[in-house]
Design an enzyme around this catalytic site. Sequence first.
Site, PDB file in Angstrom:
ATOM      1  N   LYS A 148      26.807  54.584  58.282  1.00  0.00           N
ATOM      2  CA  LYS A 148      27.666  53.884  59.211  1.00  0.00           C
ATOM      3  C   LYS A 148      28.999  54.620  59.319  1.00  0.00           C
ATOM      4  CE  LYS A 148      30.225  50.517  58.037  1.00  0.00           C
ATOM      5  NZ  LYS A 148      31.269  49.796  57.269  1.00  0.00           N
ATOM      6  N   LYS A 182      21.636  45.299  48.453  1.00  0.00           N
ATOM      7  CA  LYS A 182      22.156  44.518  47.322  1.00  0.00           C
ATOM      8  C   LYS A 182      21.070  43.562  46.829  1.00  0.00           C
ATOM      9  CE  LYS A 182      27.013  44.787  48.662  1.00  0.00           C
ATOM     10  NZ  LYS A 182      27.723  45.414  47.552  1.00  0.00           N
ATOM     11  N   GLU A 216      37.487  41.003  49.817  1.00  0.00           N
ATOM     12  CA  GLU A 216      37.735  42.168  48.952  1.00  0.00           C
ATOM     13  C   GLU A 216      39.167  42.109  48.443  1.00  0.00           C
ATOM     14  OE1 GLU A 216      35.712  45.969  50.345  1.00  0.00           O
ATOM     15  OE2 GLU A 216      36.390  45.098  52.217  1.00  0.00           O
ATOM     16  N   ASP A 235      34.155  47.306  61.202  1.00  0.00           N
ATOM     17  CA  ASP A 235      33.830  47.838  59.872  1.00  0.00           C
ATOM     18  C   ASP A 235      32.906  46.911  59.086  1.00  0.00           C
ATOM     19  OD1 ASP A 235      34.226  49.763  57.706  1.00  0.00           O
ATOM     20  OD2 ASP A 235      35.373  48.183  56.702  1.00  0.00           O
ATOM     21  N   HIS A 240      27.615  44.418  58.192  1.00  0.00           N
ATOM     22  CA  HIS A 240      27.273  43.701  56.958  1.00  0.00           C
ATOM     23  C   HIS A 240      27.140  42.185  57.171  1.00  0.00           C
ATOM     24  CE1 HIS A 240      28.004  47.545  55.267  1.00  0.00           C
ATOM     25  NE2 HIS A 240      29.287  47.415  55.012  1.00  0.00           N
TER      26      HIS A 240
HETATM   27  P1  NDP Z   1      34.239  62.881  53.481  1.00  0.00           P
HETATM   28  O1  NDP Z   1      35.229  63.319  54.509  1.00  0.00           O
HETATM   29  O2  NDP Z   1      34.722  62.562  52.114  1.00  0.00           O
HETATM   30  O3  NDP Z   1      33.129  64.026  53.313  1.00  0.00           O
HETATM   31  C1  NDP Z   1      32.589  64.688  54.406  1.00  0.00           C
HETATM   32  C2  NDP Z   1      31.569  65.686  53.917  1.00  0.00           C
HETATM   33  O4  NDP Z   1      31.035  66.361  55.033  1.00  0.00           O
HETATM   34  C3  NDP Z   1      32.104  66.747  52.988  1.00  0.00           C
HETATM   35  O5  NDP Z   1      31.090  67.088  52.069  1.00  0.00           O
HETATM   36  C4  NDP Z   1      32.390  67.904  53.923  1.00  0.00           C
HETATM   37  O6  NDP Z   1      32.413  69.083  53.179  1.00  0.00           O
HETATM   38  C5  NDP Z   1      31.201  67.777  54.859  1.00  0.00           C
HETATM   39  N1  NDP Z   1      31.414  68.342  56.202  1.00  0.00           N
HETATM   40  C6  NDP Z   1      32.422  68.086  57.058  1.00  0.00           C
HETATM   41  N2  NDP Z   1      32.254  68.794  58.197  1.00  0.00           N
HETATM   42  C7  NDP Z   1      31.117  69.512  58.051  1.00  0.00           C
HETATM   43  C8  NDP Z   1      30.424  70.444  58.865  1.00  0.00           C
HETATM   44  N3  NDP Z   1      30.871  70.792  60.076  1.00  0.00           N
HETATM   45  N4  NDP Z   1      29.285  70.984  58.390  1.00  0.00           N
HETATM   46  C9  NDP Z   1      28.819  70.637  57.154  1.00  0.00           C
HETATM   47  N5  NDP Z   1      29.430  69.769  56.349  1.00  0.00           N
HETATM   48  C10 NDP Z   1      30.567  69.203  56.785  1.00  0.00           C
HETATM   49  O7  NDP Z   1      33.426  61.672  54.134  1.00  0.00           O
HETATM   50  P2  NDP Z   1      32.681  60.480  53.369  1.00  0.00           P
HETATM   51  O8  NDP Z   1      31.837  61.034  52.301  1.00  0.00           O
HETATM   52  O9  NDP Z   1      33.677  59.437  53.031  1.00  0.00           O
HETATM   53  O10 NDP Z   1      31.787  59.859  54.537  1.00  0.00           O
HETATM   54  C11 NDP Z   1      30.578  60.450  54.951  1.00  0.00           C
HETATM   55  C12 NDP Z   1      29.883  59.474  55.904  1.00  0.00           C
HETATM   56  O11 NDP Z   1      29.612  58.248  55.199  1.00  0.00           O
HETATM   57  C13 NDP Z   1      30.724  59.068  57.115  1.00  0.00           C
HETATM   58  O12 NDP Z   1      29.860  58.815  58.207  1.00  0.00           O
HETATM   59  C14 NDP Z   1      31.352  57.746  56.662  1.00  0.00           C
HETATM   60  O13 NDP Z   1      31.700  56.928  57.751  1.00  0.00           O
HETATM   61  C15 NDP Z   1      30.205  57.159  55.876  1.00  0.00           C
HETATM   62  N6  NDP Z   1      30.605  56.142  54.890  1.00  0.00           N
HETATM   63  C16 NDP Z   1      31.448  56.462  53.881  1.00  0.00           C
HETATM   64  C17 NDP Z   1      31.790  55.504  52.950  1.00  0.00           C
HETATM   65  C18 NDP Z   1      32.684  55.839  51.802  1.00  0.00           C
HETATM   66  O14 NDP Z   1      32.931  54.938  50.995  1.00  0.00           O
HETATM   67  N7  NDP Z   1      33.176  57.067  51.682  1.00  0.00           N
HETATM   68  C19 NDP Z   1      31.282  54.103  53.031  1.00  0.00           C
HETATM   69  C20 NDP Z   1      30.368  53.898  54.120  1.00  0.00           C
HETATM   70  C21 NDP Z   1      30.053  54.891  55.011  1.00  0.00           C
HETATM   71  P3  NDP Z   1      33.119  70.436  53.718  1.00  0.00           P
HETATM   72  O15 NDP Z   1      34.511  70.063  54.088  1.00  0.00           O
HETATM   73  O16 NDP Z   1      32.992  71.394  52.596  1.00  0.00           O
HETATM   74  O17 NDP Z   1      32.324  70.847  54.902  1.00  0.00           O
HETATM   75  C1  BG6 Z   2      31.952  49.503  53.671  1.00  0.00           C
HETATM   76  C2  BG6 Z   2      33.220  49.322  54.439  1.00  0.00           C
HETATM   77  O1  BG6 Z   2      30.853  49.586  54.539  1.00  0.00           O
HETATM   78  O2  BG6 Z   2      31.774  48.381  52.805  1.00  0.00           O
HETATM   79  C3  BG6 Z   2      34.390  49.190  53.504  1.00  0.00           C
HETATM   80  O3  BG6 Z   2      33.404  50.448  55.293  1.00  0.00           O
HETATM   81  C4  BG6 Z   2      34.164  48.077  52.497  1.00  0.00           C
HETATM   82  O4  BG6 Z   2      35.597  48.944  54.227  1.00  0.00           O
HETATM   83  C5  BG6 Z   2      32.808  48.241  51.838  1.00  0.00           C
HETATM   84  O5  BG6 Z   2      35.191  48.132  51.529  1.00  0.00           O
HETATM   85  C6  BG6 Z   2      32.475  47.026  50.987  1.00  0.00           C
HETATM   86  O6  BG6 Z   2      31.302  47.274  50.247  1.00  0.00           O
HETATM   87  P1  BG6 Z   2      31.051  46.565  48.840  1.00  0.00           P
HETATM   88  O7  BG6 Z   2      29.681  46.993  48.475  1.00  0.00           O
HETATM   89  O8  BG6 Z   2      32.106  47.052  47.918  1.00  0.00           O
HETATM   90  O9  BG6 Z   2      31.181  45.101  49.098  1.00  0.00           O
END
Ligand code: NDP
Ligand code: BG6
Length: 484
Positions: A148, A182, A216, A235, A240
Amino acid sequence: MVSRVIPVKPFDLVIFGGTGDLARRKILPGLFRRFRAGQMPAGARVIGCARTAMDDAGFRDIARAAIAEFGGPERSDAAGLAAFLDRLAYVPIDVTGEDGWRDLAALVRADVVRAFYFSVAPRLFGPIAERLHLHAIADDDSRIVVEKPFGRDLRSAQELNAALAAHFGEGQIYRIDHYLGKETVQNLMAVRFGNVLFEPLWNNHYIDHIQITVAETVGVGGRGSYYDGAGAMRDMVQNHLMQLLCLIAMEPPARFEADAVRDEKLKVIRALQPVDPQDIVFGQYSGAPGSPSYRDDVENPASTSESFVALRCRIGNWRWAGVPFYLRTGKKMKARSSEIAVVFQKLGHTIFDEDMARHRNILSIRLQPNEGIDLQVTIKDPGPGGMRLLDVPLDLTFAEALGDQGEPAADAYERLIMDVIRGDQTLFMRGDEVEAAWAWTDPVIAGREERGDRPQPYDQGSAGPDDALMLMHRDGRRWRDIKG
Ligand code: NDP
Ligand code: BG6
């Protein structure tokens, strides 16, 4: 402990964004737990991909540090960790370019389950899908997992669906909503459809209303720029809370199978009536001594995005006609607590000399913390004081009820990843479900923008703005307390 781990076939799991926040906090520690549980058979491998140039050893260092920081007690298993890290490999790829794909093609094996986790920004989903296909890295049996947000409105979700559908069939696409992973969420289905007790009462003849709360204590953390463009409605509610609502409200599916379950969920979303502007409250947390306000957190002093939503909605079908569903979610609230409460109607006639409106049966399903289910029932207040009544919970806290029979609670992500490897889509959202959810959410967001409604400030550590309380009070009802 009785082991109930279901074996899976050998696999290659490629994580695009393998070095990102989600991979480090959830995916890699979760995979390590599955490895220790015996669910990564010999020959199962995890391949990280991102732009940063590094070798396998570099990626293993990142995984080791991630597990040390975000793993549970299992991180002290040094031998297990070393064996798990041996299963990790890394290929540097900028997914928007053409380099690196051949290396990945050479590494990924044809005779194992192939799964590709898109843990990257959604704008990269299309380019990855296209190149996996172009370089023949994925075939008709491969699975892709997408994170997402799945779009920010109906149109963008349709575009994303189309970009994925150009190269993958719906049966290959696993759209994650981690709430579906969950434990208690799945238990909700077991309780509803595995017991004779509840289903006969599960309708507007016996249920007064339903409350869904996801509260939260955290703020927007380091994700301010994403969150400020989304707000709680996109979000949390669109995905959810909507999924929880579907599981509570859906008709019994003919079988516990992916499409049977998802067909029923889709019918619920399509039966949701538009939300009246009087029935929704948006909030934004204020600053407190030593704790920044929402606007400070997102570094946008004029932000009107909401960190809290409460709303009342209705489902227009025979089962639920006249039963309000109250939903609320917010950040920086008084406790971390997610709960679904099914509040039954008061008795039609009482034989007791008491105001029976005070006594209600309430089935509450606690998602977190202290996962469990309890049923509030009315009994006689013990003692010689005459026939006075008392409400007590019949408590089924899973950790206590299951004792040493229970598996250590698996995190939602690890459970869902194993479902991907098994090829079970039941706990993933189908494309039409996601689009229907946006079709209901879009007018709520657009209506608010047209009216120029500003979010109401609320104190950190509270239950949200006062108007959210009023949403219930004016119906003669009250929210349940938010307890951690
Ligand atoms: P981050 O910005 O922390 O990480 C992004 C990752 O993608 C890095 O590994 C980066 O590495 C890589 N990346 C970016 N651009 C490229 C590219 N052009 N080619 C290849 N790799 C690339 O993001 P998150 O991990 O937080 O989020 C990832 C996904 O998960 C998103 O869609 C986010 O919305 C979703 N998400 C995240 C949550 C969270 O808690 N973090 C919760 C729910 C969903 P590098 O820079 O080395 O390329
Ligand atoms: C994510 C939202 O999908 O769920 C966050 O992007 C939120 O904003 C999270 O904090 C909550 O997940 P959990 O499992 O901690 O209740």
